[in-house]
Design a protein around this motif. Structure first.
Motif, PDB file in Angstrom:
ATOM      1  N   GLY A   1     -16.191  -0.031   9.089  1.00  0.00           N
ATOM      2  CA  GLY A   1     -16.433   1.015  10.076  1.00  0.00           C
ATOM      3  C   GLY A   1     -17.214   2.215   9.574  1.00  0.00           C
ATOM      4  N   TRP A   2     -17.524   2.258   8.287  1.00  0.00           N
ATOM      5  CA  TRP A   2     -18.299   3.362   7.728  1.00  0.00           C
ATOM      6  C   TRP A   2     -19.766   3.138   8.064  1.00  0.00           C
ATOM      7  CZ3 TRP A   2     -16.064   7.360   4.798  1.00  0.00           C
ATOM      8  CH2 TRP A   2     -14.701   7.216   4.545  1.00  0.00           C
ATOM      9  N   GLU A   3     -20.496   4.217   8.273  1.00  0.00           N
ATOM     10  CA  GLU A   3     -21.923   4.090   8.551  1.00  0.00           C
ATOM     11  C   GLU A   3     -22.738   4.917   7.558  1.00  0.00           C
ATOM     12  OE1 GLU A   3     -23.291   6.294  12.242  1.00  0.00           O
ATOM     13  OE2 GLU A   3     -21.124   6.289  12.564  1.00  0.00           O
TER      14      GLU A   3
ATOM     15  N   VAL B   1      -5.917   7.237   6.842  1.00  0.00           N
ATOM     16  CA  VAL B   1      -5.630   8.617   6.421  1.00  0.00           C
ATOM     17  C   VAL B   1      -6.677   9.559   7.000  1.00  0.00           C
ATOM     18  CG1 VAL B   1      -5.529  10.179   4.429  1.00  0.00           C
ATOM     19  CG2 VAL B   1      -4.408   7.936   4.326  1.00  0.00           C
ATOM     20  N   VAL B   2      -7.950   9.176   6.907  1.00  0.00           N
ATOM     21  CA  VAL B   2      -9.045   9.988   7.442  1.00  0.00           C
ATOM     22  C   VAL B   2      -8.882  10.154   8.949  1.00  0.00           C
ATOM     23  CG1 VAL B   2     -11.532  10.028   7.888  1.00  0.00           C
ATOM     24  CG2 VAL B   2     -10.688   9.475   5.590  1.00  0.00           C
TER      25      VAL B   2
ATOM     26  N   LEU C   1       0.859  -1.179   0.000  1.00  0.00           N
ATOM     27  CA  LEU C   1       0.000   0.000   0.000  1.00  0.00           C
ATOM     28  C   LEU C   1       0.889   1.221   0.000  1.00  0.00           C
ATOM     29  CD1 LEU C   1      -2.667  -1.003   2.645  1.00  0.00           C
ATOM     30  CD2 LEU C   1      -2.874  -1.033   0.164  1.00  0.00           C
ATOM     31  N   ARG C   2       0.415   2.287  -0.635  1.00  0.00           N
ATOM     32  CA  ARG C   2       1.188   3.524  -0.709  1.00  0.00           C
ATOM     33  C   ARG C   2       0.259   4.694  -0.546  1.00  0.00           C
ATOM     34  NH1 ARG C   2       3.368   5.778  -6.314  1.00  0.00           N
ATOM     35  NH2 ARG C   2       3.992   7.849  -5.626  1.00  0.00           N
TER      36      ARG C   2
ATOM     37  N   MET D   1      -9.240   0.663   1.138  1.00  0.00           N
ATOM     38  CA  MET D   1     -10.175   1.390   2.012  1.00  0.00           C
ATOM     39  C   MET D   1      -9.724   1.373   3.468  1.00  0.00           C
ATOM     40  SD  MET D   1     -12.282   3.055   0.317  1.00  0.00           S
ATOM     41  CE  MET D   1     -13.143   3.622   1.778  1.00  0.00           C
ATOM     42  N   ALA D   2      -9.088   0.313   3.909  1.00  0.00           N
ATOM     43  CA  ALA D   2      -8.557   0.289   5.276  1.00  0.00           C
ATOM     44  C   ALA D   2      -7.483   1.364   5.429  1.00  0.00           C
ATOM     45  CB  ALA D   2      -8.002  -1.092   5.613  1.00  0.00           C
TER      46      ALA D   2
END
Length: 161
Positions: free
Chosen positions: A108-110, A84-85, A4-5, A78-79
């Motif tokens: 974990g998104w709702e 990052v978020v 991942l980058r 997405m993980a």
């Protein structure tokens, strides 16, 4: 092994940007246009929840080449996007275009349950077509948030969400 980058748009080479562009336009099969491409480049989206403005990391342009689907690559991306978020924003947001029920929720998104709006140049604009397809990711900095209330994004050309 999958690597991942993290990279800001400015850190990508011209060839890498061209490859990302080809991927996105190909993966979305005609549902991705120039406005969508512009929205994936740099910048920070800011959303308003109730009377509170939150610095929001908006995730866009995530796609997997057709012959690489089902390998968990989008989950890995997405993980990392979630990290990052969580590290840099008060809230994460995205419009769910996957057509895969529960994909983002298991990370974990709702789903935002309230009405969606855009802060248009002449005042608020209702974006009812987006209701039920906007997802948020709470971070340690989010604080109290009512997902049944209205949520508003900034105005931009093309799809505002």
């Amino acid at each position: 092994m999958t690597r991942l980058r993290r990279a800001r748009t400015a850190e990508l080479t011209t060839a890498e940007l061209a490859a990302v562009r080809r991927l996105l336009f190909g993966a979305f099969g005609g549902r991705f246009n120039e406005h969508d491409w512009e929205h994936t480049l740099g910048g920070v989206r800011v959303l308003v929840a109730g009377e509170r403005s939150l610095a929001t990391g908006y995730v866009e342009g995530v796609a997997t080449r057709e012959d690489r689907r089902g390998l968990g690559l989008a989950t890995l991306v997405m993980a990392e996007a979630g990290k990052v978020v969580e590290e840099g924003y008060e809230l994460g947001a995205l419009g769910d275009g996957t057509g895969i029920p529960g994909f983002y929720q298991r990370l974990g998104w709702e789903t935002w349950q309230g009405p969606t709006w855009a802060a248009g140049p002449d005042g608020p604009v209702r974006t009812a077509d987006e209701d039920g397809s906007i997802l948020v990711l709470r971070t340690p900095a989010t604080g109290s948030l009512d997902p049944t209330g209205p949520i508003t994004c900034d105005w931009r050309a093309g799809d505002v969400w």
